[in-house]
Scaffold this motif. Structure first.
Motif, PDB file in Angstrom:
ATOM      1  N   SER B  66       0.835  -1.201   0.000  1.00 42.19           N
ATOM      2  CA  SER B  66       0.000   0.000   0.000  1.00 42.19           C
ATOM      3  C   SER B  66       0.869   1.249   0.000  1.00 42.19           C
ATOM      4  CB  SER B  66      -0.879   0.038   1.257  1.00 42.19           C
ATOM      5  OG  SER B  66      -1.528  -1.168   1.461  1.00 42.19           O
ATOM      6  N   ALA B  67       0.231   2.398  -0.238  1.00 41.77           N
ATOM      7  CA  ALA B  67       0.955   3.670  -0.258  1.00 41.77           C
ATOM      8  C   ALA B  67       1.637   3.944   1.081  1.00 41.77           C
ATOM      9  CB  ALA B  67      -0.001   4.807  -0.606  1.00 41.77           C
ATOM     10  N   ASP B  68       1.036   3.462   2.173  1.00 43.75           N
ATOM     11  CA  ASP B  68       1.658   3.707   3.477  1.00 43.75           C
ATOM     12  C   ASP B  68       2.725   2.678   3.810  1.00 43.75           C
ATOM     13  OD1 ASP B  68      -0.923   2.270   5.708  1.00 43.75           O
ATOM     14  OD2 ASP B  68       0.242   1.425   4.056  1.00 43.75           O
ATOM     15  N   GLY B  69       3.014   1.775   2.877  1.00 49.97           N
ATOM     16  CA  GLY B  69       4.081   0.808   3.088  1.00 49.97           C
ATOM     17  C   GLY B  69       3.632  -0.531   3.637  1.00 49.97           C
ATOM     18  N   THR B  70       2.351  -0.647   4.006  1.00 54.89           N
ATOM     19  CA  THR B  70       1.849  -1.935   4.505  1.00 54.89           C
ATOM     20  C   THR B  70       1.965  -2.984   3.409  1.00 54.89           C
ATOM     21  OG1 THR B  70       0.238  -0.777   5.880  1.00 54.89           O
ATOM     22  CG2 THR B  70      -0.143  -3.124   5.504  1.00 54.89           C
ATOM     23  N   LEU B  71       2.444  -4.156   3.796  1.00 52.55           N
ATOM     24  CA  LEU B  71       2.597  -5.246   2.832  1.00 52.55           C
ATOM     25  C   LEU B  71       1.486  -6.269   3.014  1.00 52.55           C
ATOM     26  CD1 LEU B  71       6.422  -5.579   3.048  1.00 52.55           C
ATOM     27  CD2 LEU B  71       5.164  -5.422   0.905  1.00 52.55           C
ATOM     28  N   HIS B  72       0.888  -6.659   1.907  1.00 52.19           N
ATOM     29  CA  HIS B  72      -0.131  -7.707   1.913  1.00 52.19           C
ATOM     30  C   HIS B  72       0.418  -8.839   1.057  1.00 52.19           C
ATOM     31  CE1 HIS B  72      -3.088  -4.618   3.278  1.00 52.19           C
ATOM     32  NE2 HIS B  72      -2.325  -3.833   2.537  1.00 52.19           N
ATOM     33  N   VAL B  73       0.694  -9.957   1.696  1.00 53.05           N
ATOM     34  CA  VAL B  73       1.310 -11.072   0.983  1.00 53.05           C
ATOM     35  C   VAL B  73       0.360 -12.264   1.003  1.00 53.05           C
ATOM     36  CG1 VAL B  73       3.346 -12.544   0.809  1.00 53.05           C
ATOM     37  CG2 VAL B  73       3.562 -10.250   1.791  1.00 53.05           C
ATOM     38  N   GLY B  74       0.000 -12.744  -0.170  1.00 53.21           N
ATOM     39  CA  GLY B  74      -0.897 -13.891  -0.269  1.00 53.21           C
ATOM     40  C   GLY B  74      -0.266 -15.128   0.331  1.00 53.21           C
ATOM     41  N   ALA B  75      -1.098 -16.005   0.860  1.00 55.09           N
ATOM     42  CA  ALA B  75      -0.597 -17.176   1.564  1.00 55.09           C
ATOM     43  C   ALA B  75       0.221 -18.102   0.671  1.00 55.09           C
ATOM     44  CB  ALA B  75      -1.770 -17.958   2.167  1.00 55.09           C
ATOM     45  N   ALA B  76      -0.107 -18.146  -0.607  1.00 51.25           N
ATOM     46  CA  ALA B  76       0.592 -19.076  -1.503  1.00 51.25           C
ATOM     47  C   ALA B  76       1.723 -18.405  -2.277  1.00 51.25           C
ATOM     48  CB  ALA B  76      -0.393 -19.730  -2.471  1.00 51.25           C
ATOM     49  N   VAL B  77       2.162 -17.251  -1.817  1.00 57.54           N
ATOM     50  CA  VAL B  77       3.368 -16.631  -2.386  1.00 57.54           C
ATOM     51  C   VAL B  77       4.575 -17.394  -1.850  1.00 57.54           C
ATOM     52  CG1 VAL B  77       4.774 -14.526  -2.414  1.00 57.54           C
ATOM     53  CG2 VAL B  77       2.289 -14.373  -2.626  1.00 57.54           C
ATOM     54  N   SER B  78       5.512 -17.725  -2.756  1.00 53.76           N
ATOM     55  CA  SER B  78       6.652 -18.528  -2.324  1.00 53.76           C
ATOM     56  C   SER B  78       7.724 -17.667  -1.660  1.00 53.76           C
ATOM     57  CB  SER B  78       7.270 -19.265  -3.522  1.00 53.76           C
ATOM     58  OG  SER B  78       7.950 -18.354  -4.360  1.00 53.76           O
ATOM     59  N   HIS B  79       8.601 -18.344  -0.908  1.00 59.06           N
ATOM     60  CA  HIS B  79       9.704 -17.634  -0.250  1.00 59.06           C
ATOM     61  C   HIS B  79      10.604 -16.998  -1.310  1.00 59.06           C
ATOM     62  CE1 HIS B  79       8.228 -20.063   2.965  1.00 59.06           C
ATOM     63  NE2 HIS B  79       8.894 -21.152   2.645  1.00 59.06           N
ATOM     64  N   ALA B  80      10.802 -17.687  -2.432  1.00 56.64           N
ATOM     65  CA  ALA B  80      11.652 -17.139  -3.497  1.00 56.64           C
ATOM     66  C   ALA B  80      11.031 -15.881  -4.093  1.00 56.64           C
ATOM     67  CB  ALA B  80      11.890 -18.185  -4.587  1.00 56.64           C
ATOM     68  N   GLU B  81       9.718 -15.880  -4.233  1.00 53.01           N
ATOM     69  CA  GLU B  81       9.057 -14.690  -4.765  1.00 53.01           C
ATOM     70  C   GLU B  81       9.229 -13.515  -3.817  1.00 53.01           C
ATOM     71  OE1 GLU B  81       5.303 -16.598  -5.352  1.00 53.01           O
ATOM     72  OE2 GLU B  81       5.604 -16.784  -7.512  1.00 53.01           O
ATOM     73  N   ILE B  82       9.188 -13.774  -2.509  1.00 54.79           N
ATOM     74  CA  ILE B  82       9.410 -12.705  -1.538  1.00 54.79           C
ATOM     75  C   ILE B  82      10.869 -12.252  -1.598  1.00 54.79           C
ATOM     76  CG2 ILE B  82       9.440 -12.147   0.936  1.00 54.79           C
ATOM     77  CD1 ILE B  82       7.044 -14.115   1.239  1.00 54.79           C
ATOM     78  N   GLU B  83      11.773 -13.211  -1.681  1.00 51.57           N
ATOM     79  CA  GLU B  83      13.204 -12.924  -1.770  1.00 51.57           C
ATOM     80  C   GLU B  83      13.510 -11.994  -2.933  1.00 51.57           C
ATOM     81  OE1 GLU B  83      15.259 -16.590  -2.354  1.00 51.57           O
ATOM     82  OE2 GLU B  83      17.256 -15.702  -2.409  1.00 51.57           O
ATOM     83  N   ASP B  84      12.817 -12.215  -4.047  1.00 48.46           N
ATOM     84  CA  ASP B  84      13.089 -11.477  -5.271  1.00 48.46           C
ATOM     85  C   ASP B  84      12.245 -10.224  -5.433  1.00 48.46           C
ATOM     86  OD1 ASP B  84      13.542 -14.403  -7.482  1.00 48.46           O
ATOM     87  OD2 ASP B  84      14.790 -13.554  -5.886  1.00 48.46           O
ATOM     88  N   ALA B  85      11.254 -10.028  -4.577  1.00 43.79           N
ATOM     89  CA  ALA B  85      10.270  -8.972  -4.825  1.00 43.79           C
ATOM     90  C   ALA B  85      10.818  -7.595  -4.438  1.00 43.79           C
ATOM     91  CB  ALA B  85       8.993  -9.248  -4.044  1.00 43.79           C
ATOM     92  N   PRO B  86      10.412  -6.562  -5.160  1.00 45.09           N
ATOM     93  CA  PRO B  86      10.842  -5.194  -4.823  1.00 45.09           C
ATOM     94  C   PRO B  86      10.020  -4.625  -3.669  1.00 45.09           C
ATOM     95  CG  PRO B  86       9.465  -5.149  -6.774  1.00 45.09           C
ATOM     96  CD  PRO B  86       9.616  -6.608  -6.408  1.00 45.09           C
TER      97      PRO B  86
END
Lengths: 169, 282
Positions: B66-86
């Motif tokens: 979100s604009a305020d920096g809050t992160l919403h991460v879906g339950a089935a997002v992989s650790h690698a996707e988080i590792e690589d995400a901006p």
């Protein structure tokens, strides 16, 4: 419970470039499907619980552990085993593993090559420490790892420095 | 070894998954990335009659900031996707760092943050991290949705606050103020192995330091209180000794059974002191 009461799963996969359809028990692992149905015996079963890395294959171009991936999960996806690997990085790795004695019995080697190729895609110029860290999920009982690390470093030094890097540390 | 037979169901939406769980009841196990359940199936440590695969549900595979920096991460997002995400901001940096330290890349490519929480392995990385970040876990059943504070989510060894007809849908991570210092340390016998000690330290400017430990017992352990009265600045030998002693004392009632009790307390205290040191004096 009788296993034959259970409906089989049907799946379509592209395996090393070839579209194939399979029907199998749901509990079938991707590793067993590839080995038994397609004779892709480079997919080795070492531990069958995801710690040794000998079963590593590419699923949609990213490495996964075929022993703990259900074949059903691979439906609609492209699988590449060591038999299907090609390209400059693979040629460099193949030469390097030979030159630096990165294998003895060869059991871990297919998983090592798949993992190393992915490592070099993400970190084209890894340090030895990075190689060791990134490859720590692939176990070898023969070589003591020194030749493997040297092989990957050798392959990295022979590859063009691509600008393709994924975001990450 | 091979799994005991089971019927496989691939859910395409969260509603479909929940309907399946209602129908199949206790005999069903939810599978996301399968990096914990897969080995359990192969070793026959789990013998569900049904496996419900939620790994491809699009709504569970998204993340957004979100604009305020809050992160919403879906339950089935992989650790690698988080590792690589901006992921931006301090909380984003911490998430990426922790993600990158989980197991090996081939495991991170499949393992998911929601799966890690639902499995609640005492040695897992996400539970203490998300506790330190004050995250909220969104959960759904066919009866509706609810939100559980991360600090209340893990209730024991492989036990969580969710029931068998519920799935984790997403994790919400509040943003941290700029200037927040953080660190994540863990002790393993080899890279990528299960941790023997985890410590997450978050120090927002002008606020009390937050320290959570993992791999220390059945549940993540909040030791923020143990270090709250310490003077951590200026950091040095004395400050570290005081922190080590305070953490060690706090661990005594937690690490008291089994083998090598003194060693385990020492290991956790050193690892936690390292985390504080890295945050305070990087």
């Amino acid at each position: 419970m009788n296993g034959s009461d259970i409906p089989p799963v049907t799946m379509s996969l592209i395996v090393n470039g070839e579209l194939r359809r399979f029907e199998a028990e749901p509990r079938t692992s991707l590793a067993d499907l590839l080995r038994d149905e397609m004779m892709l015996t480079s997919v080795h079963l070492g531990c069958e619980h995801g710690v040794c890395g000998a079963c590593t294959v590419l699923m949609d171009d990213i490495p996964v552990r075929a022993c703990i991936t259900l074949a059903a999960v691979a439906d609609g996806r492209a699988i590449t085993t060591t038999e299907g690997l090609a390209g400059a990085a693979i040629d460099c790795l193949r030469e390097a593993f030979t030159a630096e004695h990165g294998l003895q019995c060869g059991f871990c080697t297919p998983g090592m090559i798949v993992a190393a190729a992915d490592l070099l895609k993400r970190k084209p110029r890894p340090t030895d420490a990075e190689i060791r860290q990134e490859m720590s999920g692939n176990l070898c009982r023969c070589t003591g790892y020194v030749g493997i690390v040297k092989a990957i470093a050798r392959a990295a030094s022979k590859l063009p420095d691509t600008t393709e890097t994924r975001r990450g540390e | 070894m091979k799994p005991a037979p089971f019927t496989y169901h691939a859910a395409h939406t969260a509603d479909e998954a929940l309907t399946l769980l209602d129908r199949l009841g206790e005999d069903a196990r939810v599978m996301a990335g399968g990096q914990s359940l897969g080995p359990m199936l192969n070793l026959r440590a789990a013998r569900p009659t049904h496996v419900v695969d939620i790994s491809r549900i699009p709504a569970l595979r998204q993340w957004r900031q979100s604009a305020d920096g809050t992160l919403h991460v879906g339950a089935a997002v992989s650790h690698a996707e988080i590792e690589d995400a901006p992921l931006a901001g301090r909380s984003g940096e911490l998430l990426r760092r922790v993600a990158s330290g989980i197991a090996y890349r081939s495991v991170r490519n499949r393992g998911t943050i929601g799966g890690s929480l639902a499995h609640a392995d005492p040695a897992a990385d996400w539970p203490p991290t998300l506790c330190a970040l004050g995250a909220q876990v969104h959960v759904a059943s066919s009866a509706g949705e609810r939100t559980i504070a991360m600090r209340d989510f893990v209730q024991g060894c492989f036990e969580t606050a969710i029931s068998s007809d519920e799935i984790v849908t997403s994790v919400e991570v509040p943003s941290l103020p700029g200037g927040t210092r953080w660190s994540a340390t863990k002790h393993t016998t080899h890279h990528g192995g299960f941790a023997a000690a985890i410590a997450i330290c978050v120090m927002p400017p002008g606020q009390p330091a937050v320290l959570w430990l993992g791999a220390v017992g059945e549940r993540p352990l909040d030791l923020s209180g143990a270090i709250g009265s310490l003077s951590l600045h200026p950091w040095g030998t004395e400050a570290r000794a005081a922190a080590y002693a305070a953490i060690g004392s706090a661990l005594e009632p937690v690490v008291e059974d089994g083998e090598h009790v003194r060693y385990r307390r020492h290991l956790h205290a050193v690892n936690a002191a390292d985390a504080i040191e890295k945050a305070v004096a990087p």
